[in-house]
Design an enzyme around this catalytic site. Structure first.
Site, mmCIF file in Angstrom:
data_model
loop_
_atom_site.group_PDB
_atom_site.id
_atom_site.type_symbol
_atom_site.label_atom_id
_atom_site.label_comp_id
_atom_site.label_asym_id
_atom_site.label_seq_id
_atom_site.Cartn_x
_atom_site.Cartn_y
_atom_site.Cartn_z
ATOM 1 N N VAL A 1 17.291 49.102 -13.252
ATOM 2 C CA VAL A 1 18.232 49.844 -14.088
ATOM 3 C C VAL A 1 18.478 51.222 -13.504
ATOM 4 O O VAL A 1 17.544 51.899 -13.050
ATOM 5 C CB VAL A 1 17.694 49.971 -15.530
ATOM 6 C CG1 VAL A 1 18.650 50.791 -16.385
ATOM 7 C CG2 VAL A 1 17.475 48.589 -16.136
ATOM 8 N N LYS B 1 22.423 47.795 -15.245
ATOM 9 C CA LYS B 1 21.403 46.836 -14.826
ATOM 10 C C LYS B 1 21.950 46.018 -13.661
ATOM 11 O O LYS B 1 23.039 45.443 -13.751
ATOM 12 C CB LYS B 1 21.030 45.927 -15.996
ATOM 13 C CG LYS B 1 19.846 45.020 -15.742
ATOM 14 C CD LYS B 1 19.439 44.298 -17.035
ATOM 15 C CE LYS B 1 18.194 43.439 -16.841
ATOM 16 N NZ LYS B 1 17.769 42.808 -18.113
ATOM 17 N N ALA C 1 13.970 52.151 -13.585
ATOM 18 C CA ALA C 1 13.044 51.074 -13.965
ATOM 19 C C ALA C 1 13.361 49.872 -13.096
ATOM 20 O O ALA C 1 14.524 49.563 -12.845
ATOM 21 C CB ALA C 1 13.195 50.724 -15.439
ATOM 22 N N ASP D 1 11.329 38.867 -26.964
ATOM 23 C CA ASP D 1 10.489 39.632 -26.031
ATOM 24 C C ASP D 1 10.357 41.074 -26.531
ATOM 25 O O ASP D 1 10.559 42.023 -25.777
ATOM 26 C CB ASP D 1 11.111 39.588 -24.633
ATOM 27 C CG ASP D 1 10.113 39.928 -23.533
ATOM 28 O OD1 ASP D 1 8.897 39.824 -23.777
ATOM 29 O OD2 ASP D 1 10.550 40.294 -22.426
ATOM 30 N N SER E 1 11.187 42.279 -12.492
ATOM 31 C CA SER E 1 11.118 41.146 -11.569
ATOM 32 C C SER E 1 12.493 40.629 -11.164
ATOM 33 O O SER E 1 12.666 40.142 -10.052
ATOM 34 C CB SER E 1 10.311 40.017 -12.206
ATOM 35 O OG SER E 1 10.894 39.619 -13.428
#
Length: 535
Positions: A144, A164, A137, A299, A140
């Site tokens: 990951v 990450k 993934a 989020d 911005s």
């Protein structure tokens, strides 16, 4: 002068891309721009022979804007995501469109990722992990990778983890774009007075502060660790564990999550998950975190949630978090519960008590205005009630009454809209009010009960004195609490959320352990004051 030229060049490029996607209209419609600048906007739509033809983008103005911001890259994606949290500035409808802004970008190379990991942790990737995958993934700010740690004394085969990694050079890219944003905001404030009420420089500063936090993955890891502690005993919700030994400023390693992405509804249904229960769970988990802990994931869209084999919700990506203090939690609970019970006078009173609305305004007129917002949502199906429309009307009402902007509450309201969207993704007929009511009621019963207020006051003499001065308020809360309990009890007992029941039990245990002389002094003082009033 050099800064101005650089900023104009960057912003002109951005304007041309916005024009290419026909995404300048949201700004034109707001009417906040001077006529001279509006006259220049058509220049952004000029096409040079070597440029690609204009994009045909369907959808609303907000949806076109989201697409254009994604094309502009990381800084503008974050700008769009930030503006989605400020419906008070851009309007609820446009903010709602921007909540769908996805920051999926092409990944950077494995070689660059390995260098960043090695520099951050201080060891070669091969010494840290037995496997290290291609990026799974890319967003911005970071991407990951899936990896497996080297075997150790506790794990003979190693552990599956997610690593990450910040994008190379992302700090410099954001610094340059933020400088242009600041220049534009300063220029608008200086030259165009009507736009000053929107506080553009303050908006950019808030964005810069948020991005600064996201540029240090140790801070995100700390947020995950704090929420993991808060929710350790919660049923149906959990947070992956952080591997602190494999975490640095530009690298974060956490437990690998085995589950189905919340965005894949078909897979969830095929796996036999109870979709109605998931809808309730995501709403009730969010409200529990906000009210009980004052700390919530801000989020919580489908891309940041997974469902494990047991049907529990697992959250990831803690780059944006929200906090609200004890008073704000009480105000929030009473305001929401007031809307649920249609007690608009009480909702108005809370706004005045909290200082959200100036005391010079009429509380009765404000209650009447709140009724105009709340009444249209009752008697209609869950599918027909738009939280975005409700918030839009609420912001219009509060603006009329000069309500002060509270960024932490705006972030909370924005997150509620996103979470409701997730709940309805699970269950299209989901009703946020029905899911919210038991959590709100249980929290109010616990926190507003007289014995809880006495316990708080028993922490010291100053607190005791403060409580005496507010005795009418305590008694008023006691009356409302009794009414809530009466409404909650049926033949099966009190209907409350499991985590709230645990909290009440813990509070009762604490009360039994706090039977100190000071507590008895508080009770005696209250009794004496009551007797004196009666005499």
């Amino acid at each position: 002068m050099l800064r101005a030229l650089r900023s104009i060049g960057r912003l002109a490029r951005a304007a041309r891309i916005l024009g290419r996607y026909d995404a300048l209209m949201p700004l034109e419609l707001r009417g906040e721009m001077p006529a001279a600048l509006l006259a220049l906007l058509p220049l952004a739509k000029i096409r040079f022979p070597w440029e690609a033809p204009p994009q045909e983008i369907a959808g609303s103005a907000g949806e076109r804007l989201a697409t254009a911001l994604a094309a502009l890259g990381p800084s503008y994606i974050k700008l769009g995501q930030f503006l989605a949290t400020r419906p008070d500035i851009i309007g609820a409808e446009l903010a709602q469109d921007l909540t769908s802004l996805q920051d999926k970008l092409p990944p950077f190379s494995m070689a660059e990722a390995r260098v960043i990991v090695e520099e951050g942790i201080g060891k070669p990737v091969e010494a840290l992990f037995s496997t290290f995958s291609e990026p799974i993934a890319a967003a911005s700010i970071a991407q990951v990778h899936r990896a497996r740690t080297r075997p150790d004394g506790e794990n003979a085969e190693g552990r599956d983890v997610a690593v990450k990694v910040l994008r190379p050079g992302i700090e410099m890219r954001f610094a340059a774009d933020l400088d242009s944003f600041f220049w534009a905001a300063e220029t608008v404030e200086r030259l165009y007075a009507p736009a000053r009420r929107l506080r553009p420089v303050e908006i950019v500063q808030t964005l810069a502060d948020s991005v600064k936090l996201e540029m240090d993955l140790r801070l995100e890891a700390a947020a995950m660790s704090e929420m993991a502690e808060n929710t350790a005993k919660d049923e149906g919700f959990r947070v992956p564990q952080i591997d602190w030994e494999l975490t640095a400023k530009r690298v974060m390693t956490m437990e690998w999550v085995e589950g189905i992405a919340a965005s894949d509804r078909a897979a969830l249904v095929a796996a036999g998950h109870d979709m109605k229960r998931l809808g309730r769970q995501v709403i009730q988990s969010f409200l529990t975190h906000a009210l009980r802990d004052g700390f919530f994931h801000a989020d919580m869209h489908q891309g940041n949630l997974f469902v494990d084999a047991e049907g529990g919700i697992v959250a990831v990506d803690f780059g944006i978090m929200g906090r609200i203090g004890p008073n704000e939690r009480r105000f929030l609970a009473e305001i929401l519960y007031g809307f649920i019970t249609r007690d608009y006078t009480r909702v108005a009173e809370i706004h005045f008590e909290a200082g959200y609305v100036p005391s010079s305004k009429s509380i009765h007129a404000f209650a009447q205005a709140l009724r105009s917002v709340g009444e249209p949502i009752f008697g209609r199906s869950a599918r027909e009630v738009s939280m975005g429309k409700l918030l839009s009307q609420l912001f219009q009402v509060t603006e009329q009454f000069d309500m002060k902007t509270r960024p932490e509450l705006i972030l909370l309201q924005k997150t509620m809209v996103v979470v409701e969207g997730v709940a309805r993704h699970f269950d299209p007929d989901h009703n946020i009010w029905e899911s919210a009511e038991p959590v709100l009621k249980a929290w109010m019963i616990e926190r507003m009960a007289p014995e809880t207020r006495i316990e708080e006051a028993a922490a010291g003499a100053l607190q005791l004195g403060r409580m005496m001065s507010h005795l009418p308020e305590v008694l008023d809360r006691a009356e409302r609490t009794a009414r809530l309990l009466a409404e909650s009890v049926d033949e099966d007992g009190v209907r409350i959320h499991p985590s709230s029941a645990d909290a009440i039990a813990r509070a009762q245990d604490r009360q039994r352990g706090y039977a100190t002389p000071l507590l008895w002094l508080a009770v005696g003082a209250l009794a004496a004051l009551l007797i004196a009033n009666l005499i």
